[in-house]
Design an enzyme around this catalytic site. Structure first.
Site, PDB file in Angstrom:
ATOM      1  N   GLY A 117      13.513 -10.126   3.581  1.00  0.00           N
ATOM      2  CA  GLY A 117      13.820 -11.176   4.567  1.00  0.00           C
ATOM      3  C   GLY A 117      13.505 -12.560   4.012  1.00  0.00           C
ATOM      4  O   GLY A 117      12.499 -12.735   3.342  1.00  0.00           O
ATOM      5  N   THR A 130       6.015 -12.928   2.871  1.00  0.00           N
ATOM      6  CA  THR A 130       6.421 -12.236   4.093  1.00  0.00           C
ATOM      7  C   THR A 130       5.818 -12.965   5.286  1.00  0.00           C
ATOM      8  O   THR A 130       4.623 -13.267   5.288  1.00  0.00           O
ATOM      9  CB  THR A 130       6.007 -10.750   4.161  1.00  0.00           C
ATOM     10  N   ILE A 131       6.647 -13.245   6.262  1.00  0.00           N
ATOM     11  CA  ILE A 131       6.123 -13.888   7.466  1.00  0.00           C
ATOM     12  C   ILE A 131       5.178 -12.937   8.203  1.00  0.00           C
ATOM     13  O   ILE A 131       4.380 -13.370   9.013  1.00  0.00           O
ATOM     14  CB  ILE A 131       7.239 -14.377   8.429  1.00  0.00           C
ATOM     15  N   ASP A 132       5.276 -11.634   7.898  1.00  0.00           N
ATOM     16  CA  ASP A 132       4.449 -10.659   8.610  1.00  0.00           C
ATOM     17  C   ASP A 132       2.984 -10.701   8.172  1.00  0.00           C
ATOM     18  O   ASP A 132       2.124 -10.171   8.876  1.00  0.00           O
ATOM     19  CB  ASP A 132       4.983  -9.234   8.392  1.00  0.00           C
ATOM     20  N   ASP A 149       1.562  -8.961   6.077  1.00  0.00           N
ATOM     21  CA  ASP A 149       1.022  -7.599   6.043  1.00  0.00           C
ATOM     22  C   ASP A 149       0.770  -7.074   4.633  1.00  0.00           C
ATOM     23  O   ASP A 149       0.430  -5.905   4.445  1.00  0.00           O
ATOM     24  CB  ASP A 149       1.947  -6.640   6.816  1.00  0.00           C
ATOM     25  N   ARG A 186      10.358 -13.766  32.697  1.00  0.00           N
ATOM     26  CA  ARG A 186      11.498 -13.854  31.778  1.00  0.00           C
ATOM     27  C   ARG A 186      11.015 -13.458  30.388  1.00  0.00           C
ATOM     28  O   ARG A 186       9.854 -13.698  30.040  1.00  0.00           O
ATOM     29  CB  ARG A 186      12.033 -15.292  31.686  1.00  0.00           C
TER      30      ARG A 186
HETATM   31  O1  F6P Z   1       9.616  -8.436   7.382  1.00  0.00           O
HETATM   32  C1  F6P Z   1      10.054  -9.644   7.918  1.00  0.00           C
HETATM   33  C2  F6P Z   1      10.812  -9.428   9.192  1.00  0.00           C
HETATM   34  O2  F6P Z   1      11.195 -10.685   9.683  1.00  0.00           O
HETATM   35  C3  F6P Z   1      10.099  -8.607  10.251  1.00  0.00           C
HETATM   36  O3  F6P Z   1       9.134  -9.343  10.951  1.00  0.00           O
HETATM   37  C4  F6P Z   1      11.250  -8.119  11.095  1.00  0.00           C
HETATM   38  O4  F6P Z   1      10.947  -6.946  11.792  1.00  0.00           O
HETATM   39  C5  F6P Z   1      12.302  -7.873  10.060  1.00  0.00           C
HETATM   40  O5  F6P Z   1      11.996  -8.673   8.944  1.00  0.00           O
HETATM   41  C6  F6P Z   1      13.715  -8.209  10.515  1.00  0.00           C
HETATM   42  O6  F6P Z   1      14.582  -7.821   9.514  1.00  0.00           O
HETATM   43  P1  F6P Z   1      16.103  -8.283   9.369  1.00  0.00           P
HETATM   44  O7  F6P Z   1      16.111  -9.665   8.798  1.00  0.00           O
HETATM   45  O8  F6P Z   1      16.672  -7.318   8.406  1.00  0.00           O
HETATM   46  O9  F6P Z   1      16.705  -8.267  10.726  1.00  0.00           O
END
Ligand code: F6P
Length: 379
Positions: free
Chosen positions: A15, A144-146, A148, A285
């Protein structure tokens, strides 16, 4: 002095996020720096590989599409922009269904690449580790934005994503307050709650739900009612896409599985919003932040970290520290073996960082607590 010529490649995989362009820029600038070339006795040439590992699976017919020489003029302004100017993909050369790894290795040889710098998260680095095992000189840069990834305290993109979350929650507050509504805001992050937790702490969310701690819908409703009794007019609830109620399941958007075997998460926000509405009769919402978290202008921290990671990667190249990833650990830049990083997860430590009663960030910062590191194997 004889100056040796060497060619390297750089790619971004997985990503996209903010900070990638800064890392590419500083790989190029550091590798091509004239002064350093004289000191090192090596003249580098840098090839940009487009679209991640897909770009190295080129055939004779489409090589031009994927390979592009980079120089300082080309990358001069790149650090100001989000995304990746080289493009990216979730292409896996070791995909058991269509394994193109032999072609990738041949192409690396045919391009005359002495080494490859791969900027990515666990998936991209797992390919880097396999290639390294097959004799390719690879260096990794964490992104990674995650947040992790293990082995590093920072991976590119995280702080900008937290800025985006904070900014959007600020924007939602006016409409939430005007209507006395509850807003359930779903963040990304896969199995890690960092984005929700840090985004929630930064934006002052009332409740934060993370995958590391299964929540109870009853407790959530209780918290909302307590707040309303205390005079709160509206609520912001941040929920990570991987969070789930105890005894429940992680919500997936559909049944799609990518080439690395990941499901597409998403939908827990909508579920919660309707549960709150059903149980409490309060207007609720849901907003899925989705890919907006990966967008926007890189924040100052991601620009600097991209710069430092890019420079460190070239430093490692010169020292021939192959098969390793640049790491930022305890305030120091260092290098860790990629094999020690992949297949593991850096998760929020709910003992020290999370308040399991208030469903929010910990209210105890300096108290002595067992600092257990939560590193688990990825499934
Ligand atoms: O690993 C980064 C991430 O943005 C996750 O947080 C998310 O679940 C995933 O990628 C989304 O993936 P894609 O860009 O393939 O929709």
């Amino acid at each position: 002095m004889v100056i040796k010529k060497r060619r390297i490649g750089v790619l971004t995989g997985g990503g996209d996020c903010a900070g990638l362009n800064a890392a590419i820029k500083w790989v190029v600038k550091t590798a091509l720096d004239i002064q350093s070339q004289k000191e090192r006795g090596i003249q580098y040439e840098v090839l940009g590989i487009r679209d991640g590992w897909k770009g190295l699976s080129f055939t004779d017919d489409n090589r031009e599409e994927y390979i592009t020489p980079l120089d300082e003029n080309i990358v001069r302004t790149w650090d100001r922009y989000g995304g990746t100017n080289l493009g990216t993909s979730r292409y896996n050369p070791y995909n058991p269904q269509i394994n193109t790894s032999k072609r990738v290795i041949n192409n690396i040889g045919n391009l005359g690449l002495d080494a490859l710098i791969a900027i990515g998260g666990d998936d991209t680095l797992s390919v880097a580790a396999k290639l390294s095992g097959e004799g390719v000189n690879v260096i990794g840069i964490p992104k990674t934005i995650d947040k992790d990834l293990v082995g590093t305290d920072y991976s590119l993109g995280f702080e900008t994503a937290v800025e985006v979350i904070t900014d959007i929650v600020d924007k939602l507050r006016t409409t939430a307050g005007s209507h006395r509504r509850i807003f359930v805001v779903e963040t990304m992050g896969r199995s890690a709650g960092w984005l929700a937790l840090k985004g929630g702490e930064s934006s002052g969310a009332y409740v934060i739900l993370i995958p590391e701690y299964d929540f109870s819908v009853e407790r959530l409703n209780e918290l909302i009612l307590e707040g309303r009794k205390g005079g709160i007019r509206y609520d912001i609830i941040l929920v990570a896409e991987g969070a789930k109620p105890s005894g429940g399941k992680i919500v997936c958007k559909d049944e799609t599985i990518d080439s690395f075997g990941h499901e597409t998460l998403g939908g827990i926000g909508e579920y919660l919003s309707s549960e709150i509405n059903r149980c409490l009769g309060l207007e609720s919402r849901s907003v899925i932040l989705g890919h907006i978290q990966r967008g926007g202008t890189p924040c100052a921290y991601d620009r600097r970290m991209g710069r430092y990671f890019g420079i460190a990667a070239v430093n490692m190249l010169i020292r021939k520290e192959f098969g390793k990833m640049v790491s930022y650990k305890d305030g120091q830049f260092t290098a860790v073996p990629i094999v020690d990083v992949i297949g593991r997860l850096n998760l929020v430590d709910t003992n020290t960082m999370y308040d399991t009663i208030r469903y929010n960030g910990s209210r105890s910062i300096l108290a002595e607590k067992a600092k257990e590191k939560v590193n688990v194997r990825r499934s």
